[in-house]
Design an enzyme around this catalytic site. Structure first.
Site, PDB file in Angstrom:
ATOM      1  N   LYS A  22       0.723  -1.330   0.052  1.00 27.54           N
ATOM      2  CA  LYS A  22      -0.111  -0.110  -0.019  1.00 27.54           C
ATOM      3  C   LYS A  22       0.909   1.094   0.098  1.00 27.54           C
ATOM      4  CE  LYS A  22      -1.680   1.563   4.106  1.00 27.54           C
ATOM      5  NZ  LYS A  22      -1.483   2.999   4.376  1.00 27.54           N
ATOM      6  N   ASN A  23       1.717   1.311   0.997  1.00 26.55           N
ATOM      7  CA  ASN A  23       2.507   2.459   1.215  1.00 26.55           C
ATOM      8  C   ASN A  23       3.602   2.638   0.049  1.00 26.55           C
ATOM      9  OD1 ASN A  23       0.970   3.119   3.308  1.00 26.55           O
ATOM     10  ND2 ASN A  23       2.704   2.518   4.793  1.00 26.55           N
ATOM     11  N   ARG A  93      -4.624  10.492   4.519  1.00 30.77           N
ATOM     12  CA  ARG A  93      -3.589  11.446   4.593  1.00 30.77           C
ATOM     13  C   ARG A  93      -2.734  11.576   3.863  1.00 30.77           C
ATOM     14  NH1 ARG A  93      -2.434  14.247   9.064  1.00 30.77           N
ATOM     15  NH2 ARG A  93      -0.339  14.101   8.399  1.00 30.77           N
ATOM     16  N   CYS A 117      -4.891  12.893  13.008  1.00 34.42           N
ATOM     17  CA  CYS A 117      -5.590  11.504  12.988  1.00 34.42           C
ATOM     18  C   CYS A 117      -5.538  10.722  14.074  1.00 34.42           C
ATOM     19  CB  CYS A 117      -5.177  10.954  11.590  1.00 34.42           C
ATOM     20  SG  CYS A 117      -3.556  10.135  11.972  1.00 34.42           S
ATOM     21  N   ARG A 122       0.544  14.312  13.351  1.00 35.67           N
ATOM     22  CA  ARG A 122       0.947  14.294  11.836  1.00 35.67           C
ATOM     23  C   ARG A 122       1.143  15.509  11.057  1.00 35.67           C
ATOM     24  NH1 ARG A 122      -1.223   8.656   9.839  1.00 35.67           N
ATOM     25  NH2 ARG A 122       0.501   8.711   8.731  1.00 35.67           N
ATOM     26  N   PRO A 123       1.917  16.557  11.512  1.00 30.89           N
ATOM     27  CA  PRO A 123       1.870  17.535  10.871  1.00 30.89           C
ATOM     28  C   PRO A 123       2.517  17.374   9.301  1.00 30.89           C
ATOM     29  CG  PRO A 123       3.335  17.688  12.527  1.00 30.89           C
ATOM     30  CD  PRO A 123       2.712  16.610  12.726  1.00 30.89           C
ATOM     31  N   VAL A 124       2.363  18.370   8.273  1.00 29.35           N
ATOM     32  CA  VAL A 124       3.062  18.248   7.080  1.00 29.35           C
ATOM     33  C   VAL A 124       4.105  19.370   7.026  1.00 29.35           C
ATOM     34  CG1 VAL A 124       1.386  16.813   5.888  1.00 29.35           C
ATOM     35  CG2 VAL A 124       1.168  19.454   6.103  1.00 29.35           C
ATOM     36  N   ASP A 125       4.537  20.023   8.182  1.00 28.01           N
ATOM     37  CA  ASP A 125       5.459  21.186   7.865  1.00 28.01           C
ATOM     38  C   ASP A 125       6.637  20.696   7.141  1.00 28.01           C
ATOM     39  OD1 ASP A 125       5.714  19.566  10.498  1.00 28.01           O
ATOM     40  OD2 ASP A 125       7.588  20.529  10.868  1.00 28.01           O
ATOM     41  N   GLN A 126       7.036  19.582   7.330  1.00 29.96           N
ATOM     42  CA  GLN A 126       8.271  19.391   6.636  1.00 29.96           C
ATOM     43  C   GLN A 126       8.305  19.170   5.196  1.00 29.96           C
ATOM     44  OE1 GLN A 126      11.607  19.107   8.453  1.00 29.96           O
ATOM     45  NE2 GLN A 126       9.973  19.882  10.018  1.00 29.96           N
ATOM     46  N   ASP A 305       4.590   0.220  11.866  1.00 31.42           N
ATOM     47  CA  ASP A 305       3.105  -0.260  11.478  1.00 31.42           C
ATOM     48  C   ASP A 305       3.208  -1.807  11.664  1.00 31.42           C
ATOM     49  OD1 ASP A 305       2.704   2.141  10.140  1.00 31.42           O
ATOM     50  OD2 ASP A 305       3.256   1.577   8.078  1.00 31.42           O
ATOM     51  N   ILE A 327       7.548   6.579  16.987  1.00 28.66           N
ATOM     52  CA  ILE A 327       7.328   7.523  15.848  1.00 28.66           C
ATOM     53  C   ILE A 327       6.102   8.220  15.936  1.00 28.66           C
ATOM     54  CG2 ILE A 327       6.827   7.376  13.357  1.00 28.66           C
ATOM     55  CD1 ILE A 327       9.537   6.369  14.191  1.00 28.66           C
ATOM     56  N   ARG A 397      -8.873  -0.305   4.568  1.00 30.04           N
ATOM     57  CA  ARG A 397      -7.960   0.631   3.941  1.00 30.04           C
ATOM     58  C   ARG A 397      -6.776  -0.001   3.332  1.00 30.04           C
ATOM     59  NH1 ARG A 397      -7.290   5.652   7.089  1.00 30.04           N
ATOM     60  NH2 ARG A 397      -5.927   6.074   5.226  1.00 30.04           N
TER      61      ARG A 397
HETATM   62  N1  EPU Z   1       6.082  14.599  10.906  1.00 35.00           N
HETATM   63  C1  EPU Z   1       6.210  15.961  11.539  1.00 35.00           C
HETATM   64  N2  EPU Z   1       5.963  16.844  10.146  1.00 35.00           N
HETATM   65  C2  EPU Z   1       6.146  16.383   8.857  1.00 35.00           C
HETATM   66  C3  EPU Z   1       5.998  15.105   8.671  1.00 35.00           C
HETATM   67  C4  EPU Z   1       6.276  14.118   9.736  1.00 35.00           C
HETATM   68  O1  EPU Z   1       6.105  16.218  12.498  1.00 35.00           O
HETATM   69  O2  EPU Z   1       6.208  17.488   7.958  1.00 35.00           O
HETATM   70  C5  EPU Z   1       6.284  13.563  12.156  1.00 35.00           C
HETATM   71  C6  EPU Z   1       5.123  12.818  12.141  1.00 35.00           C
HETATM   72  O3  EPU Z   1       4.063  13.443  12.754  1.00 35.00           O
HETATM   73  C7  EPU Z   1       5.664  11.510  12.933  1.00 35.00           C
HETATM   74  C8  EPU Z   1       6.900  11.465  12.325  1.00 35.00           C
HETATM   75  O4  EPU Z   1       7.262  12.582  11.734  1.00 35.00           O
HETATM   76  O5  EPU Z   1       5.652  11.692  14.311  1.00 35.00           O
HETATM   77  C9  EPU Z   1       6.959  10.365  11.014  1.00 35.00           C
HETATM   78  O6  EPU Z   1       6.058  10.606  10.052  1.00 35.00           O
HETATM   79  P1  EPU Z   1       6.265  10.299   8.733  1.00 35.00           P
HETATM   80  O7  EPU Z   1       6.054  11.488   7.916  1.00 35.00           O
HETATM   81  O8  EPU Z   1       7.181   9.219   8.383  1.00 35.00           O
HETATM   82  O9  EPU Z   1       4.843   9.369   8.488  1.00 35.00           O
HETATM   83  P2  EPU Z   1       3.947   9.347   7.336  1.00 35.00           P
HETATM   84  O10 EPU Z   1       4.759   9.663   5.955  1.00 35.00           O
HETATM   85  O11 EPU Z   1       2.655  10.437   7.198  1.00 35.00           O
HETATM   86  C10 EPU Z   1       4.159   6.972   6.495  1.00 35.00           C
HETATM   87  C11 EPU Z   1       3.140   5.896   6.200  1.00 35.00           C
HETATM   88  C12 EPU Z   1       2.416   5.266   7.544  1.00 35.00           C
HETATM   89  C13 EPU Z   1       3.752   5.082   8.596  1.00 35.00           C
HETATM   90  C14 EPU Z   1       4.597   6.043   8.808  1.00 35.00           C
HETATM   91  C15 EPU Z   1       5.983   5.639   9.474  1.00 35.00           C
HETATM   92  C16 EPU Z   1       2.367   6.215   3.827  1.00 35.00           C
HETATM   93  C17 EPU Z   1       1.192   6.583   3.166  1.00 35.00           C
HETATM   94  N3  EPU Z   1       2.091   6.299   5.443  1.00 35.00           N
HETATM   95  O12 EPU Z   1       3.150   7.738   7.081  1.00 35.00           O
HETATM   96  O13 EPU Z   1       1.680   4.307   7.333  1.00 35.00           O
HETATM   97  O14 EPU Z   1       3.356   4.672   9.848  1.00 35.00           O
HETATM   98  O15 EPU Z   1       5.128   6.474   7.336  1.00 35.00           O
HETATM   99  O16 EPU Z   1       6.528   4.690   8.991  1.00 35.00           O
HETATM  100  O17 EPU Z   1       3.415   5.861   3.438  1.00 35.00           O
HETATM  101  C18 EPU Z   1       0.125   2.528   7.889  1.00 35.00           C
HETATM  102  O18 EPU Z   1       0.155   2.135   6.782  1.00 35.00           O
HETATM  103  O19 EPU Z   1      -0.745   2.211   8.853  1.00 35.00           O
HETATM  104  C19 EPU Z   1       0.535   3.952   8.177  1.00 35.00           C
HETATM  105  C20 EPU Z   1       0.138   4.617   9.206  1.00 35.00           C
END
Ligand code: EPU
Length: 421
Positions: A22-23, A93, A117, A122-126, A305, A327, A397
């Site tokens: 999926k990911n 997301r 969520c 889970r912000p997207v600031d980065q 995960d 995480i 999902r």
């Molecule tokens: N984070 C920030 N700011 C950002 C981005 C991330 O603070 O701009 C924080 C997040 O809040 C979290 C950490 O950094 O605490 C890591 O988050 P990451 O961005 O790596 O997570 P993601 O990319 O949103 C993906 C997977 C998740 C998986 C995580 C960690 C996808 C679509 N989703 O999420 O998958 O848990 O990486 O490996 O690839 C799942 O499949 O059940 C799932 C939640």
């Protein structure tokens, strides 16, 4: 709403085909926005999140055509709406993954902010910080990320933390940028590598994927490609935890054991006998599992995960396991439900202490997120008596035909739909 009814106690025996990840599939589908040519993908899992992504891309003007069991061809020759609306982003997301490609190819994007969520803030600031470093003008307006750029410019970006979709978004933006982009502190997950491999087939110039320093030399345009999505390491690990909890022996075909080191190590520590070939894994469990503590970490560490599923196995293990979730800040919602089945778990902040019990007892429980749902399935398969799992739309999902796959190896599990539910 569908439910799952599981009568526990059956040992699992037989073979299961692992689906595409999926990911990996989600960012790869979004990468189709980067070219006007056709992208053909194989091993795309049939999941709710994949359907949502195809709908999102479809609303933008991307044509998609399915063929066979798991193939899809996408064409983004005529994209006329550069927007991801709240209605779709709030259900998934990963929709944020259209931001980088839209901005890179069309110089403009309007993507709803995902918001919080169940598993954390889970912000997207980065994602935003990286795109700004590449010259994008980004504002938050009415709940949307509104981004503009004439042509993105290569930049040196160090993310504050390792982020999987952040790395993927920035990599997709950088492939069409002018000049060289360096992503430091990049995610090393196999799904990031799979995306980079597709992008390179499309004519991108990416090096270092799979390490924490990815170097991308931007090109003027990308072209069509064909790609086979990597096997889902989390689905495979979930089935192995299931056989670990019930006892028995299963063989996973079409798997990618080289991506599963940390999970396979932990299962061996728990007493599972594991054998692997290039694309198969056999897991056999003939005794009560041993308690196995772990800490979640970025790849190649133990995946967050898989935390809920290995915790489910620990609930019936001999001994006490200490688990640390590093995480996400709120990824223990399965705990209350496992406790309702007789598990003994104490939580203190991000640490869970699981004292194994001899036997779980079936109960009615509620799924709260995707991997929490999977842990309840594992617990239900091992428990004495009947377990009903409500709200399994979370499971749909991310797991393809899970109950069918488990039934084929001997589980007593059925889906209750409509009036039966
Ligand atoms: N984070 C920030 N700011 C950002 C981005 C991330 O603070 O701009 C924080 C997040 O809040 C979290 C950490 O950094 O605490 C890591 O988050 P990451 O961005 O790596 O997570 P993601 O990319 O949103 C993906 C997977 C998740 C998986 C995580 C960690 C996808 C679509 N989703 O999420 O998958 O848990 O990486 O490996 O690839 C799942 O499949 O059940 C799932 C939640």
């Amino acid at each position: 709403m569908d439910k799952l009814l599981i009568t526990g106690g059956n040992r699992l025996h037989g073979e299961i085909d692992v689906s595409g990840a999926k990911n990996a599939a989600l960012p790869i589908l979004c990468a189709s926005l980067l070219t006007a040519d056709a992208i053909t993908l194989h091993n795309v899992p049939d999941l709710k999140d994949i359907g949502t992504t195809l709908k999102l891309l479809g609303q933008m003007g991307v044509k998609s055509e399915k063929s066979g069991r798991d193939s899809v061809t996408l064409s983004a020759a005529h994209v006329d709406r550069l927007e991801a609306p709240y209605e779709l982003v709030k259900t998934m997301r990963a929709s944020i993954l259209v931001l980088g490609p839209l901005l890179a190819r069309f110089g403009e994007a309007r993507v709803s902010l995902p918001g919080g969520c169940a598993i954390g803030q889970r912000p997207v600031d980065q994602h935003i910080k990286g795109l700004e470093a590449m010259g994008a003008d980004i504002r938050i307006e009415h709940g949307f990320v509104v981004a503009k750029a004439s042509r993105l410019k290569g930049a040196s970006i160090v993310t504050d933390m390792v982020t999987v979709t952040g790395t993927e978004n920035l990599m997709m933006a950088a492939v069409l940028a002018e000049g060289r982009t360096t992503l430091e502190n990049a995610a090393r997950e196999p799904e990031v590598v799979d995306l980079a491999e597709l992008l390179n087939k499309m004519g991108a110039r990416i090096q270092g994927h799979g390490t924490d320093r990815i170097v991308i030399d931007g090109v003027e345009r990308l072209h069509g490609a064909t790609h086979q999505v990597i096997a889902d390491r989390i689905e495979a690990g979930t089935f192995l935890c299931a056989v670990g909890a019930t006892g028995g022996e299963i063989t996973l075909r079409r798997a990618a054991p080289h991506t599963m080191g940390a999970t396979l190590d932990k299962l061996q520590e728990a007493g599972m006998h594991i054998e692997c070939g290039d694309d198969w894994i056999r897991g056999a469990m003939n005794a009560r599992p041993r308690a196995t503590g772990f800490r979640t970490a970025e790849y190649p560490g133990f995946p967050t995960d898989m935390q809920a599923q290995l915790m489910a196995l620990n609930t019936i293990a001999s001994g006490t396991a200490v688990i640390a979730e590093n995480i996400f800040e709120n990824r223990y919602m399965h705990v209350q439900e496992l406790v309702r089945m007789g598990a003994m778990i104490d939580i203190d902040s991000h640490t869970a202490v699981v004292s194994g019990v001899e036997q779980l007892l079936g109960a009615t429980v509620m799924a709260t997120d995707l991997r929490a749902s999977a842990s309840l399935v594992i617990a239900g398969l091992a428990a004495q008596g009947d377990t009903t799992i409500e709200r399994i739309y979370h499971l749909d999902r991310g797991y393809e035909r899970m109950e069918e796959k488990l039934r084929a190896v001997g589980a007593n599990i059925q889906r209750l739909t409509g009036k039966d539910a």
